[in-house]
Design an enzyme around this catalytic site. Sequence first.
Site, PDB file in Angstrom:
ATOM      1  N   SER A 170      51.038  36.632  38.163  1.00 38.04           N
ATOM      2  CA  SER A 170      50.586  37.939  38.638  1.00 38.04           C
ATOM      3  C   SER A 170      50.878  39.000  37.577  1.00 38.04           C
ATOM      4  O   SER A 170      50.292  38.961  36.503  1.00 38.04           O
ATOM      5  CB  SER A 170      51.261  38.271  39.974  1.00 38.04           C
ATOM      6  OG  SER A 170      50.735  39.462  40.521  1.00 38.04           O
ATOM      7  N   HIS A 197      46.606  36.915  40.226  1.00 39.39           N
ATOM      8  CA  HIS A 197      46.303  37.944  41.216  1.00 39.39           C
ATOM      9  C   HIS A 197      45.492  39.062  40.582  1.00 39.39           C
ATOM     10  O   HIS A 197      46.026  39.913  39.871  1.00 39.39           O
ATOM     11  CB  HIS A 197      47.589  38.507  41.818  1.00 39.39           C
ATOM     12  CG  HIS A 197      48.390  37.493  42.570  1.00 39.39           C
ATOM     13  ND1 HIS A 197      49.744  37.609  42.791  1.00 39.39           N
ATOM     14  CD2 HIS A 197      48.015  36.324  43.169  1.00 39.39           C
ATOM     15  CE1 HIS A 197      50.173  36.572  43.474  1.00 39.39           C
ATOM     16  NE2 HIS A 197      49.144  35.786  43.717  1.00 39.39           N
ATOM     17  N   ASP A 293      54.699  34.744  45.899  1.00 35.47           N
ATOM     18  CA  ASP A 293      53.621  33.774  45.985  1.00 35.47           C
ATOM     19  C   ASP A 293      53.951  32.602  45.062  1.00 35.47           C
ATOM     20  O   ASP A 293      54.320  32.799  43.911  1.00 35.47           O
ATOM     21  CB  ASP A 293      52.291  34.407  45.583  1.00 35.47           C
ATOM     22  CG  ASP A 293      51.104  33.492  45.846  1.00 35.47           C
ATOM     23  OD1 ASP A 293      51.180  32.661  46.776  1.00 35.47           O
ATOM     24  OD2 ASP A 293      50.096  33.617  45.123  1.00 35.47           O
TER      25      ASP A 293
END
Length: 368
Positions: A170, A197, A293
């Site tokens: 991310s 992301h 995540d």
Amino acid sequence: MNKLRVLIVDDAIVVRRMLTNVLSDDPELLVAGTAPNGRVGLTRIEQVQPDVVILDVEMPVLDGLETVSEIRKKWPRLPVIMFSTRTERGAAATLEALSRGASDYVAKPANVGSVSTAMDRIRQDLIPKIKALCGRLRPVGLAVAATTLNATSPAAAPSQKVDAIVVAVSTGGPNALADIVSQFPATLPIPILIVQHMPPTFTQLLAQRLDAQTPLEVRESQGGEVLGPNQIWIAPGGRHLTVRRQGIQIETALTDTEPVNSCRPAADVLFQSAVEVFGNRVLGVVLTGMGQDGLLGAQTLKAAGARVLVQDRATSIVWGMPGAVAQAGLADDVVPLGQVAPRLTRAAQAGRGASPAPRIDPTSRPVT
């Protein structure tokens, strides 16, 4: 605790006021100054000594790209968050800004219906990134099951053969991925699937940029691609990427199910589907990023006897995602960014001899 000092650089007075109003509502933040363009912004940095800069991309006099370059010459560690549009032009400029040293970005709200909705979106998207980049984001509680998983999960042999690599990343991801893919050899016997992301358009342009930096093929997945060697697939913004068996082949699939960890695509979804298809013959990788995540996905991988590698704190822009996995005891290796590509290359080649193997073995079964 001292408030985090924020400098807003944007040529639109409406945007400066909106950002000021949103950020001033948070008790941990102080808008220390504003500027209408990059040239003034550089002067303001000297004057107000901000902890973080929010920087527009398109501005007169000195635009966001040139401003980032100038900031990095004098303030190499100052966090800079680009505030960009969701258009293709905005996405391309944002990726270029990240390559020049910007820390992260937030897409400007578009077609959200009202000013209050736009402000809520900014509040949700921007404030956590400010705090994460400045080390103020409070860690989310880890899954209880993950903290004790290593004691009961099957042993993962360091040199066991793997048929695929799955990656979660991310904040700081585009530059980390560019570093990794540029080190890969001309051939890699297994596919790599990546969840970065990012919103739609951004992921397509990211794939194009990465494709130009590696001899391997990098593409944004459209779903239905048959997996094979020398491939790197990027999950498209706004959709979950999974893998599935179709007869004797293994292929990608996209879903529009609910976000996981407030993310779509989510690495947990990809990791869990990879275990269903490959069992312990998959390597999980969790790189720089905020949030957690990849944590539950890593738990699923370890339960199947697969291995998990995470990026270390020192080379991560934000050690949220890799830190969550490491602190839960799920990481087989914690390595600096510069060592990730060699580790992945060795893992892909392990058990395959000197020459690249043919396509992944569709008859291998998951461990149960």
